[in-house]
Design an enzyme around this catalytic site. Structure first.
Site, PDB file in Angstrom:
ATOM      1  CG  MET A 115      -1.901  -1.089   1.308  1.00 15.51           C
ATOM      2  SD  MET A 115      -2.678  -1.173   2.955  1.00 15.51           S
ATOM      3  CE  MET A 115      -1.391  -2.031   3.856  1.00 15.51           C
ATOM      4  CB  ILE A 135       3.966  -5.946   7.356  1.00 11.47           C
ATOM      5  CG1 ILE A 135       3.705  -7.455   7.386  1.00 11.47           C
ATOM      6  CG2 ILE A 135       5.448  -5.657   7.558  1.00 11.47           C
ATOM      7  CD1 ILE A 135       4.308  -8.198   6.225  1.00 11.47           C
ATOM      8  N   GLY A 156       0.952   3.877   4.694  1.00 17.99           N
ATOM      9  CA  GLY A 156       1.708   3.028   3.787  1.00 17.99           C
ATOM     10  C   GLY A 156       2.337   1.816   4.441  1.00 17.99           C
ATOM     11  CB  SER A 157       2.364  -0.799   5.873  1.00 18.30           C
ATOM     12  OG  SER A 157       3.269  -1.715   6.450  1.00 18.30           O
ATOM     13  NE  ARG A 158       4.929  -7.669   2.447  1.00 13.92           N
ATOM     14  CZ  ARG A 158       6.128  -8.221   2.514  1.00 13.92           C
ATOM     15  NH1 ARG A 158       7.175  -7.547   2.092  1.00 13.92           N
ATOM     16  NH2 ARG A 158       6.267  -9.423   3.025  1.00 13.92           N
TER      17      ARG A 158
END
Length: 217
Positions: free
Chosen positions: A96, A154, A184-186
């Site tokens: 993301m 994450i 923002g991340s995953r």
């Protein structure tokens, strides 16, 4: 535009900063203050955009695995998942950016069997080791088809706050919210080896809407 409940503290701080810096710029720079105020206004607007909650018609799913977040598929590979599954699985990872909707949704319907928060590092989210070394949460669900599916929020280099609201024993509904990641991340999803993978690397997903895989009946 509806805003997510996780926005309250961030928007309060952003508003205070915008007012203070904008006020100082206008007081000291007069007409030239526009050079400061306009970029501040753009950043301030992006904070609201980040916390938006889009209206989505979520369907009922039994064997389908839906995208848990908005983003880009960056990894599909066979891995060892040793926290809960204790064996091989297919990992599908979705990255993301700060501009994506950051609501985290159940990828599968069923019952929550496991949840755990892990403190950790803040490697960039696309780093392969971020799945096991970064700050993260892990949730496992037994699907309506009897399969065990694990998914993991994450934190990344920018994202420093991940929250999840589910508890063991909860009923999970594919596409419905269970958490949130800021800035923002995953998300990683770990699926049985015989799962039919529908998505491919590079696909852009919409959380709760796009089907990325199907479990075997």
């Amino acid at each position: 535009m509806k805003l997510h409940k996780e926005s309250k503290g961030t928007i309060f701080v952003a508003t205070a900063i915008f007012i203070i810096l904008g006020g100082l710029a206008i007081y000291f720079l007069k007409i030239w203050s526009l050079l400061i105020v306009m970029p501040l206004l753009v950043i301030y607007s992006l904070v609201f955009w980040f916390f938006r909650v889009p209206d989505r018609d979520i369907l009922e799913h039994k064997e389908s695995i839906v995208a848990p977040v908005d983003g880009k598929v960056v990894m599909i590979k066979e891995v060892e998942e040793n926290e809960f599954l204790q064996g091989k699985a297919i990992q599908v990872s979705i990255f993301m950016s700060p501009l994506n909707v950051h609501i985290c949704r159940y990828p599968v319907s069923g019952k929550v069997l496991y949840k755990k928060y892990h403190p950790g590092k803040y490697l960039v989210a696309w780093h392969e080791k971020s799945s096991t070394e970064n700050e993260r949460t892990t949730v496992a669900v037994e699907s309506l088809t009897g399969h065990k599916v694990v998914f993991r929020q994450i934190a990344g280099y920018v994202a420093r706050r991940i929250v999840f609201y589910c508890n063991e024993g909860d009923n999970a509904k594919a596409g419905h919210e269970f958490g949130f990641i800021k800035f923002g991340s995953r998300m990683d999803v770990f699926l049985p080896l015989d799962t039919e993978i529908i998505c491919k690397i590079g696909d852009i997903t919409k959380g709760g809407l796009d089907v990325i895989a199907k479990l075997k009946e």
